[in-house]
Design a protein around this motif. Structure first.
Motif, PDB file in Angstrom:
ATOM      1  N   TRP A   1      26.256  40.881  66.058  1.00 44.50           N
ATOM      2  CA  TRP A   1      25.409  39.696  65.959  1.00 44.50           C
ATOM      3  C   TRP A   1      23.979  40.048  66.323  1.00 44.50           C
ATOM      4  O   TRP A   1      23.742  40.886  67.187  1.00 44.50           O
ATOM      5  CB  TRP A   1      25.900  38.592  66.901  1.00 44.50           C
ATOM      6  N   ARG A   2      23.032  39.416  65.676  1.00 45.11           N
ATOM      7  CA  ARG A   2      21.634  39.510  66.097  1.00 45.11           C
ATOM      8  C   ARG A   2      21.467  38.560  67.282  1.00 45.11           C
ATOM      9  O   ARG A   2      22.033  37.461  67.275  1.00 45.11           O
ATOM     10  CB  ARG A   2      20.721  39.109  64.946  1.00 45.11           C
TER      11      ARG A   2
ATOM     12  N   TRP B   1      23.092  34.957  66.282  1.00 48.64           N
ATOM     13  CA  TRP B   1      23.252  34.499  64.897  1.00 48.64           C
ATOM     14  C   TRP B   1      23.681  35.681  64.038  1.00 48.64           C
ATOM     15  O   TRP B   1      23.573  36.848  64.445  1.00 48.64           O
ATOM     16  CB  TRP B   1      21.963  33.869  64.369  1.00 48.64           C
ATOM     17  N   ASP B   2      24.152  35.374  62.856  1.00 47.09           N
ATOM     18  CA  ASP B   2      24.633  36.391  61.925  1.00 47.09           C
ATOM     19  C   ASP B   2      23.434  37.041  61.225  1.00 47.09           C
ATOM     20  O   ASP B   2      22.651  36.348  60.575  1.00 47.09           O
ATOM     21  CB  ASP B   2      25.550  35.731  60.894  1.00 47.09           C
ATOM     22  N   PRO B   3      23.289  38.357  61.330  1.00 47.89           N
ATOM     23  CA  PRO B   3      22.149  38.997  60.652  1.00 47.89           C
ATOM     24  C   PRO B   3      22.212  38.880  59.136  1.00 47.89           C
ATOM     25  O   PRO B   3      21.189  39.025  58.467  1.00 47.89           O
ATOM     26  CB  PRO B   3      22.258  40.471  61.095  1.00 47.89           C
TER      27      PRO B   3
ATOM     28  N   HIS C   1      23.045  36.089  57.635  1.00 49.55           N
ATOM     29  CA  HIS C   1      22.808  34.682  57.300  1.00 49.55           C
ATOM     30  C   HIS C   1      21.606  34.584  56.359  1.00 49.55           C
ATOM     31  O   HIS C   1      20.603  35.274  56.536  1.00 49.55           O
ATOM     32  CB  HIS C   1      22.525  33.895  58.583  1.00 49.55           C
TER      33      HIS C   1
ATOM     34  N   ALA D   1      18.404  34.031  58.270  1.00 50.38           N
ATOM     35  CA  ALA D   1      18.350  34.797  59.519  1.00 50.38           C
ATOM     36  C   ALA D   1      16.938  34.818  60.108  1.00 50.38           C
ATOM     37  O   ALA D   1      16.763  34.748  61.330  1.00 50.38           O
ATOM     38  CB  ALA D   1      18.847  36.222  59.289  1.00 50.38           C
TER      39      ALA D   1
END
Length: 295
Positions: A151-152, A264-266, A268, A271
């Motif tokens: 995850w970021r 958050w999801d990189p 996404h 993002a």
């Protein structure tokens, strides 16, 4: 059935003329007439009454017109959503966090949103489970452990641990309380499912200390309510309530606190926007809780 054909049908229905509709949508009249007849064959319904010189919708055509408009509107909305997604924007954003974080951090942060921000919604979840919601449609998760590398993430704040007491309590005048001083009183602690309890327990264990008198509680606000009622010293990290005084805790002179991370999801599609939102949350926490809380 193609959307283009539905658009042709709506144009003819509104113009009540194939020639007028053909001119409006830049197609030849014979081609448009052929499209309408093919649509009727496909639907097995007569859409137009051709018995008079003027083209009119049949009863079936009038009913179908509403459905055609609904389909075209939904298609336009879908196209607009796709354009928003491809541009890396969000219309809505879902934030997951523990209950105390939602009350004391997320809600005040949402109050700063402007009309250009996505419409926020929140998901209340405990501890590491907030990260699991990133697989289930959550856009931004707030957790008290450093997220795994998949995850970021951004460290947005470190919230002090406080001993909450009434203003007339002897410890209310202390600038800080080190752990051995804290243990002289009955402690009102959250249960072990809460991060503040685990942080306190780790600090006590590392120093060979053990509380002598403990009241466990499953809610941070209730813990403060018990302290306000004179039942002991509440040890939590949330904002003060019930007129209590919060005395920061230290362990061997070092501040005792809880780190908060945004994850958050990189991959996404938004993002970059989520990274900006995490930085805004970081700035919000600094402004609200002071510049000394960041790592």
């Amino acid at each position: 059935m193609e959307l283009r054909t539905l658009r042709y049908f709506v144009a003819v229905a509104e113009a009540e003329s194939v020639s007028a509709a053909a001119e409006r949508i830049s197609i030849t009249q014979p081609a448009l007439s052929r499209q309408m007849r093919e649509l009727e064959r496909e639907l097995k319904v007569v859409l137009f009454d051709r018995r008079t010189g003027r083209l009119r919708l049949s009863a079936a055509g009038r009913q179908f017109l509403d459905h055609a408009r609904d389909v075209l509107h939904s298609a336009d909305v879908a196209v607009g959503a796709a354009e928003t997604i491809s541009a890396g924007r969000l219309v809505r954003v879902t934030i997951a966090a523990p209950s105390t974080t939602l009350t004391d951090v997320v809600a005040p942060f949402i109050a700063t949103f402007g009309p250009g921000d996505p419409l926020p919604s929140v998901v209340e979840t405990d501890g590491p489970k907030a990260l699991e919601t990133l697989y289930q449609g959550t856009d931004l998760a707030l957790v008290t452990h450093a997220p795994p590398a998949q995850w970021r993430s951004l460290a947005v704040a470190v919230f002090p641990m406080f001993a909450y007491v009434p203003p007339d309590h002897p410890k209310a005048a202390h600038r800080v309380l080190d752990l051995p001083e804290l243990l002289a009183d009955r402690l009102i602690l959250l249960d072990h499912s809460f991060r503040p309890r685990l942080v306190l327990q780790e600090a006590l264990t590392a120093r060979g200390l053990m509380p002598r008198d403990v009241v466990e509680c499953g809610n941070a606000q209730v813990a403060q309510a018990l302290a306000a009622a004179g039942r002991g010293v509440a040890v939590v990290s949330d904002d003060p309530r019930f007129g209590l005084v919060g005395v920061p805790l230290t362990a061997g002179g070092a501040p005792l606190g809880i780190r908060l991370f945004a994850a958050w999801d990189p991959a996404h599609h938004a993002a970059g926007l989520l990274a900006d939102m995490a930085r805004r949350l970081q700035d919000h926490c600094v402004a609200r809780y002071g510049t000394g809380v960041l790592p």
